[in-house]
Design an enzyme around this catalytic site. Structure first.
Site, PDB file in Angstrom:
ATOM      1  N   TYR A 137      67.515 -29.847  -8.952  1.00  0.00           N
ATOM      2  CA  TYR A 137      65.837 -29.119  -7.828  1.00  0.00           C
ATOM      3  C   TYR A 137      65.742 -29.786  -6.214  1.00  0.00           C
ATOM      4  CZ  TYR A 137      65.251 -25.662 -11.083  1.00  0.00           C
ATOM      5  OH  TYR A 137      65.322 -24.977 -12.351  1.00  0.00           O
ATOM      6  N   ASN A 179      59.789 -21.478 -17.412  1.00  0.00           N
ATOM      7  CA  ASN A 179      60.574 -20.120 -17.412  1.00  0.00           C
ATOM      8  C   ASN A 179      59.164 -19.248 -18.461  1.00  0.00           C
ATOM      9  OD1 ASN A 179      62.558 -19.958 -15.897  1.00  0.00           O
ATOM     10  ND2 ASN A 179      63.313 -21.217 -17.710  1.00  0.00           N
ATOM     11  N   HIS A 215      65.750 -17.630  -8.591  1.00  0.00           N
ATOM     12  CA  HIS A 215      65.035 -17.507  -8.604  1.00  0.00           C
ATOM     13  C   HIS A 215      64.649 -16.834  -7.411  1.00  0.00           C
ATOM     14  CE1 HIS A 215      64.292 -19.970 -12.257  1.00  0.00           C
ATOM     15  NE2 HIS A 215      64.980 -20.305 -12.560  1.00  0.00           N
TER      16      HIS A 215
END
Ligand code: NDP
Length: 495
Positions: free
Chosen positions: A339, A129, A56
């Site tokens: 994350y 997404n 990303h």
């Protein structure tokens, strides 16, 4: 900010356009180590880049507002959702997944949809997404999946052999492959794109009751996609096409709007539902669980500075507010670790203090102290240990007197039967929803033909004929004629 030029330490300086030199006449001179400005300028430049996101990396970003449109207080106690008309500021970052930060944004790829809602009870991140499913359902496969979509370790170029070899070996991703090679793999604009949580989440109430939910964010402008040919052409002409389109639309006051929905499932329904709701390769069909609108999202402000606002933004599915909780989806659980871990690596341990990541509601977390680049007041002399009698920690209370608990504490969930089991083997069931999508593509003239062309165009890069045939077999499990048609189109293009 000073009205005149200074060094970073605030010291006024005569000029920023020339280094200090020992000159002999009008010719060149020797630069001096005492020229602090020169040294600082060069040293800072070498350090301007921070680690690129491993996935990303390429993205557009904007600010906006989430507004509650429909009452949903019967299913969640989330404060930002508790009144129709209530507004919450939002930061949105839309990305491709595999390619690097400077890559073309119209290449075929899944698109990430990372959103930070600065709610009055802390931040909520939705890290979604533009597809409702994913390639794998076991998080240990995540790094392998992504490497197979990136550059080959030897040639340093993306490699079709590697890509298809991964997917033949991990066929549970077939449903997501069907999305990727459909027209939605090449959006014509980020404003004309939907987003989905993919994961099952929970909406929770203060009395402990909960519902399973999936989020759907659907553009009011309608979905628009490029054909493969146009996407390739645009990538060559303007690799930043999608970033620029979103930026320009917002600058012109042409604000894109999305409706936000949830599908809602009672835990008892989950026990006997035919699909494992913690399997990220599956959707909940609309006819079983219709969409229920909760809000709308309007993006209306471009960032003032891309690096500070977007590049330094960190999103994590673990950032949740009371009223929303994670489910037992293994992918979600793993992302809740991965994350924040990525953010600590990329931005440092105090990344939550950066303005773009900082909550807009009050924060009191004195058990997270010190660390590199701590630019807060660091909680002064408050105790940095739990259980202090000198300054006891207080906790927010709910109206019923129970603690208004952090959403990850979900002890009220009862584990029962099949709904909690996790299937890792791949069976014919894994091809059923992929086959459903194939039929959906058939509703739009030409879409199935374009899909076959898209797969064949990629597959022709596979140099190992044995592997190509394994891919034809993979798609034959969706529908025999699909495998045969992909085979015919691919092999014809190789003649
Ligand atoms: P429905 O028959 O009720 O509706 C089909 C859905 O497919 C539409 O609502 C639309 O979702 C989506 N869709 C339409 N065109 C495309 C396309 N070209 N590429 C991808 N998605 C498209 O669907 P079901 O719920 O019974 O599911 C059938 C298949 O539709 C599933 O296998 C799934 O792959 C796909 N789908 C299902 C979603 C779900 O959450 N149930 C969401 C998205 C796709 P939307 O309105 O969100 O654009």
């Amino acid at each position: 900010m000073a009205s005149h030029y200074t060094l970073a330490e605030g010291c006024p300086y005569a000029s920023n356009v020339t280094s200090v030199q020992v000159r002999n006449g009008s010719g060149g001179g020797l630069v001096l180590l005492q020229d602090t400005q020169l040294i600082e300028t060069l040293a800072h430049f070498s350090r301007e880049r921070i680690p690129e996101r491993v996935v990303h990396a390429k993205a557009a970003g904007a600010y906006g507002v989430f507004e509650v449109t429909h009452d949903c207080s019967d299913i969640t106690s989330a404060s930002f959702l508790n009144t129709v008309g209530k507004k919450t500021e939002v930061l949105l970052r839309i990305s491709t997944v595999g390619p690097e930060r400077g890559s073309a944004d119209t290449v075929r790829d899944v698109h990430g949809w990372a959103m930070k809602l600065y709610t009055d009870e802390g931040n909520l991140d939705w890290v979604f997404n533009n597809t409702p499913v994913f390639f794998v359902r076991d998080p240990i496969k995540f790094p392998s999946l992504n490497r197979s979509h990136k550059r080959h370790p030897r040639t340093n170029v993306p490699d079709a052999n590697m890509f298809w070899d991964f997917h033949v070996g991990n066929p549970e991703g077939i449903h997501q492959l069907m999305h990727l090679f459909s027209d939605r793999g090449t959006p014509a604009s980020l404003r004309h794109m939907n987003a989905y949580s993919g994961h099952t989440y929970k909406f929770t109430l203060e009395d402990g009751r909960f519902k399973y939910v999936k989020f759907h964010i659907k553009t009011q402008l309608g979905v628009k996609n490029f054909t493969r040919e146009t996407a390739v052409e645009v990538a060559g002409e303007n690799p930043d096409y999608l970033v620029e389109d979103l930026y320009r639309a917002i600058e012109e006051g042409n604000y894109p709007v999305w409706n936000v929905y949830v599908q809602v499932m009672d835990p008892h329904e989950a026990e006997s539902y035919r699909w494992n709701i913690f399997d990220m390769t599956k959707v909940w069909p609309h006819k079983d669980f219709p969409l229920r609108q909760i809000g709308k999202l309007t993006m209306n402000r471009n960032p003032q500075n891309y690096f500070t606002d977007i590049e330094q933004a960190a999103f994590s599915p673990s950032t949740m507010v009371p009223g929303i909780a994670p489910s037992a989806d293994p992918m979600l659980q793993a992302r809740m670790f991965a994350y924040p871990d990525a953010a600590r690596y990329r931005l440092g341990v105090n990344y939550q203090q950066l303005p773009t990541n900082a909550a807009h509601s009050p924060v009191y977390c004195p058990f997270q102290r010190d660390g590199f680049m701590n630019f807060s007041t660091n909680y002064g002399d408050d105790p940095n240990y739990v259980g202090s009698t000198l300054r006891p920690t207080t906790f927010a209370t709910a109206t019923n007197g129970k603690g208004r608990v952090a959403s990850t504490i979900t002890e009220h969930e009862k584990w029962v039967g099949e709904a909690s089991s996790f299937v890792t083997s791949v069976t014919d069931e894994d091809f059923e929803q992929a086959a459903g999508l194939w039929e959906v593509l058939g509703r739009e003239p030409g879409h199935q033909e374009r899909f076959i062309g898209n797969v064949a165009d990629h597959l022709r890069g596979v140099t190992d004929a044995r592997l190509r045939y394994m891919v034809y077999e993979l798609f034959s499990r969706v529908k025999v004629s699909l495998g045969t048609r992909i085979q015919a189109a691919t092999e014809a293009s190789l003649m």
